[in-house]
Scaffold this motif. Structure first.
Motif, short mmCIF file in Angstrom:
data_model
loop_
_atom_site.label_atom_id
_atom_site.label_comp_id
_atom_site.label_asym_id
_atom_site.label_seq_id
_atom_site.Cartn_x
_atom_site.Cartn_y
_atom_site.Cartn_z
N THR A 21 0.82 -1.21 0.00
CA THR A 21 0.00 0.00 0.00
C THR A 21 0.86 1.26 0.00
O THR A 21 0.50 2.25 -0.63
N LEU A 24 1.87 2.07 -3.52
CA LEU A 24 0.72 2.57 -4.28
C LEU A 24 0.34 3.98 -3.84
O LEU A 24 0.10 4.86 -4.66
N MET A 25 0.29 4.20 -2.52
CA MET A 25 -0.09 5.52 -2.00
C MET A 25 0.90 6.59 -2.43
O MET A 25 0.52 7.72 -2.71
N LEU A 28 0.10 7.46 -5.92
CA LEU A 28 -1.20 8.13 -5.97
C LEU A 28 -1.09 9.57 -5.45
O LEU A 28 -1.57 10.52 -6.08
N ALA A 31 0.45 11.88 -7.74
CA ALA A 31 -0.40 12.16 -8.90
C ALA A 31 -1.49 13.17 -8.56
O ALA A 31 -1.80 14.05 -9.37
N VAL A 32 -2.09 13.06 -7.37
CA VAL A 32 -3.19 13.98 -7.07
C VAL A 32 -2.70 15.31 -6.50
O VAL A 32 -3.48 16.24 -6.35
#
Ligand SMILES: [Cu+2]
Ligand SMILES: [Cu+2]
Lengths: 251, 615
Positions: A21, A24-25, A28, A31-32
């Motif tokens: 995780t 992935l986090m 992410l 990206a945001v």
């Protein structure tokens, strides 16, 4: 599924999930939270710090959320089971670990934080000085007696802004340059940065200053050193009546 | 029954009369002194505002008992609903029962939450597209500023509600230490709300931070804000004094500090901050008021003052205030988790002491709001260090919560869902903190929407979600009936994902360069999509809260009868009937065990004198 809540296998599974995780986090989050282009040396330094922060956030977020979701799924009450959970009131070793480890992380980040601060605020000889004046609701700039409604600065040179206001507090922010500094009535404030990408940017006021705070903007141009000299000479000529009169055909 | 028998109505009339008296008095003085012009709005409205508050307190009857004492008339404490009037009347009048006052606080808090939320929804809609659509820049700024203070009032009132209702019950006490002071502290809030709402009609644009010089040159609306918050602050100080006295002096035999329900620790820590920090914001606001009124240039550089002084005074309260807002909510999380995990609270002492640690370190970090303010540059370093340090006790809380649910027998009724939601949201708020604490990264993010996302997540996770959890959890104790579980879950499943989306959207546009507190933004920033998401999320949150309000009102009549202890809790308030009788405990209680020993056979927390098993 292991029966006891303190069985090692629970922790091994959860730790593996945390690791996945976190990766992935991290992707992410970055990206945001897209940072604007890096138009100054400060942007490079600050973005690196932000990057480390985001990675740490990705890890801590995963750590808490994975253990929480794992508990919710694995330790939920099964139908018909009316027993209570295992009775343990705490664990001093664990408490000490999760006090001391974050403390160490805090010290590391504090050290890193102090270094980046010193880096982005450092002064250099031969800084280009621009006097910035903020007012309700606009900006003006002065280069050694030469006035301008837009801010023009040379690329790859350290800029020192000497900022003043007489009405209310404003704040100087060009997101692409990353740094920010308030303008305070009765006090000159200083902001330094080194632009590294030529182009056009927008300066915006970041401190609520009344009705038209939202539109308190000014154009900013980062140009090559030679263009800058040329522009300054031209502005100086335009604003110097003696030169204007002496010129052969100024119209 | 006439309307005048409602204290609230008499109070509002008193406030109107007091305000008129103030306007008249100032004008009369100016006429007599031959001053020109006769009408001077600044002194007239300020005098009106102050006399209005006093008028309200006299009208509502919050001063009556004390006034009688001064002339030697005894006033025995009256218990129960007022004689010869319907029972609901006591909720609109001065009543000394802490349960009534708790409900008064809580309902007023919910009301302010909706008003503050409505302001946000309006200007949020304006922000969903670039260009000014239906608000002027002035209206936008006023709504934004009103939103801030209305929401903060809602929070302080909500905390007052939880603390007043729960602390005496958890201690097995009949009431608070000073019942009259308790009622007085509550009733201060109502004229304060009236003043804040009045400021709306004059318009003011400083945001909740009201930094001078902007707040000095703005409309007279600012004066209403200053005296509103001053009155609110007085309520905070008196309320916290009462809570500290109650917690320290009214515990039953056997309840040592480390055997209190954990919520009482949270309230003790919060009250310590409120009692000592609130004065600073009151002082700061009075100084700006006097600068406007009398030309005292505290913050005016031309008169030897400095605008930055205000920021120090303001944040010396307003940073610790964040912990005032969140510590009670974190206490609610710690209080409710063990019940639905059927396990002891993991590391009780660590959680209790972490609240105190947060409260104390919280006093040393105010300067992190001022990294770009222009104060002495070296100050940034100690404030950065102190701020990062807050992460340590906050981490202890998160890890201890995980320890509590690990290996439990978890069930998920609405209160538990909101507690877990609170942890997730507070996590977003907490984790986005350190990036603002290291100065260099703050230089980019300061005064951007990232900060807006950060503190909304902190406050929703630390206050709003736990507050809603508390409402659902203690609803059966308060009303004697269960709320509607399906509607409660619907509320949760709309609000929580919407809130995550809102936080991430706000932080995202902030990183991209969206400034705080702007009525419109440059389309070139590329943040419009983010704003649309945030707006949709805002509407969803508002809608879900309306579902809750409907649920609470509706279930009070049709909900199924709850019984004394539907959650199988060990806490004292669940060992007595629901709704709680007028004199909560029929007999004194004694503490004979640990509060959270779920899973330990044959153990209880309290014993009631005269109950079975007592000898
Ligand atoms: Cu501004
Ligand atoms: Cu703060």
């Amino acid at each position: 599924m292991p029966k006891s809540a303190t069985d090692k296998r629970h922790f091994i599974i959860a730790a593996a999930l945390v690791a996945v995780t976190t990766v992935l986090m991290d992707i992410l989050l970055k990206a945001v939270l897209p940072l604007p282009i890096q138009a100054s040396l400060e942007a490079l330094t600050i973005d690196a710090l932000i990057g480390w922060h985001l990675s740490l956030i990705a890890f801590l977020f995963s750590l808490i959320v994975v253990f929480m979701l794992y508990s919710i799924v694995v330790f939920r009450k099964r139908p018909g089971d009316n027993s209570d959970g295992e009775h343990f009131e705490g664990n001093t070793t664990l408490e000490i670990i999760w006090t001391v480890v974050p403390l160490i992380a805090v010290i590391i980040f504090a050290f890193y934080g102090i270094n980046t601060l010193a880096e982005v605020t450092r002064s250099e000889p031969n800084e280009v000085v621009v006097k910035v004046n903020g007012f309700q609701w606009g900006w003006s700039f002065e280069y050694d007696g030469v006035l301008s409604p837009e801010m023009v600065i040379p690329v790859d040179q350290r800029v020192r802004l000497e900022m003043n206001t007489r009405d209310v507090i404003h704040s100087f922010w060009i997101p692409e340059m990353r740094v920010k500094q308030d303008l305070v009535p009765g006090q000159e404030t200083i902001l330094r940065f080194t632009p590294i990408v030529t182009g056009e940017y927008t300066l915006a006021c970041a401190e609520l200053c009344g009705r038209s705070h939202w539109s308190m903007l000014a154009p900013v141009r980062v140009v090559s050193a030679s263009e800058f000299d040329q522009w300054l000479a031209q502005r100086r000529a335009e604003q110097n009546p003696a030169l204007v009169q002496a010129g052969p055909d100024t119209e | 029954m006439s309307l005048m028998s409602l204290g609230l109505v008499r109070g509002l009339i008193g406030q109107a009369l007091g305000t008129l008296a103030g306007l008249f008095l100032v004008t009369l003085i100016r006429v007599l002194a031959g001053m020109d012009p006769i009408w001077a709005e600044e002194p007239a409205w300020v005098t009106g505002a102050v006399l209005g508050v006093i008028g309200f307190l006299i009208g509502v009857g919050a001063l009556t008992d004390w006034a009688k004492w001064t002339v030697g008339i005894p006033t025995p404490l009256h218990h129960g609903p007022p004689v010869g009037k319907p029972a609901w009347v006591r909720y609109f009048s001065v009543d000394y029962n802490h349960k009534v006052i708790g409900i008064q606080y809580g309902v007023t808090g919910l009301l302010m939450l909706m008003i503050g939320g409505a302001f946000a929804v309006i200007f949020r809609t304006e922000l969903s597209r670039t260009g000014l659509q239906f608000l002027s820049a002035d209206t936008y700024n006023t709504l934004l500023s009103m939103h801030g203070w209305a929401a903060l009032m809602a929070i302080l009132l909500g905390i007052g509600g939880m603390a007043n209702y729960l602390v005496p019950l958890m201690l097995g006490a009949e009431d608070m230490a000073f019942p009259r002071l308790n009622a007085f502290a509550y009733w201060l809030n109502v004229p304060s709300i009236v003043l804040l709402m009045t400021s709306l009609f004059f318009g003011w644009d400083g945001g909740w931070t009201v930094y001078p010089p902007l707040s000095v040159i703005g409309s007279v609306g600012y004066q209403f804000v200053f005296y509103s918050i001053f009155t609110l602050g007085l309520s905070s100080v008196l309320g916290s004094l009462n809570l500290i006295a109650t917690i320290l002096r009214m515990r039953p035999p056997g309840m040592t500090l480390f055997r209190m329900p954990i919520f009482c620790w949270a309230i003790l820590a919060t009250s310590m901050i409120q009692l000592t920090a609130t004065q600073l914001i009151g002082l700061a606001f009075l100084m700006v008021s006097f600068e406007r009124l009398l030309g005292m240039g505290f913050f005016d550089f031309e008169k030897g003052g400095t605008p930055i002084l205000f920021q120090h005074l303001f944040w010396f309260y307003s940073h610790p205030a964040v912990y005032i807002f969140v510590l009670p909510g974190l206490g609610i999380i710690s209080e409710i988790l063990p019940v639905f995990a059927r396990k002891p609270l993991f590391g009780y002492r660590w959680i209790a002491l972490s609240s105190l640690a947060i409260a104390l370190v919280g006093f040393l970090v105010w300067g992190h709001h001022m990294f770009t303010s222009g104060y002495a540059e070296y100050l940034r370093v100690p404030f950065m260090l102190a701020t990062l340090l807050v992460a340590v006790p906050t981490g202890v809380k998160f890890f201890s919560w995980l320890g509590t649910i690990w290996g439990g027998r978890l069930t998920f009724p609405t209160p538990m869902l909101f507690v877990l939601g609170a942890i997730s949201v507070f996590l977003i708020g907490g984790l986005s903190g350190p990036i603002l604490a290291t100065v260099a990264s703050d230089l980019h993010l300061h005064d951007s929407y990232f900060v807006v996302g950060h503190f909304h997540a902190t406050i929703f996770g630390g206050f709003t979600f736990p507050f809603f959890a508390a409402i659902y959890y203690w609803y059966p104790k308060i009303t004697g009936r269960m709320y509607n579980e399906a509607m409660g879950k619907l509320h949760f499943w709309i609000m929580t994902p919407a809130f995550w989306m809102m936080s991430i959207g706000q932080m995202s546009v902030g990183v991209m360069g969206m400034r705080r507190r702007i009525a419109d933004y440059d389309p070139a920033l590329g943040v419009e999509f983010g704003h649309i998401l945030v707006t949709i999320a805002g509407f969803a949150i508002a809608f879900s809260i309306l579902i809750m309000i409907y649920n609470l009102l509706h279930s009070a009549e049709v909900g199924k009868v709850a019984g004394a202890n539907p959650w199988r809790s060990r806490s004292p308030e669940w060992q007595i009937p629901s709704p709680v009788p007028e004199h909560s405990f029929a007999a004194p209680i004694a503490v004979v065990g640990e509060p959270y020993d779920y899973g330990l056979p044959n153990s209880t927390y309290i014993r009631m004198a005269g109950a079975a098993g007592d000898d």
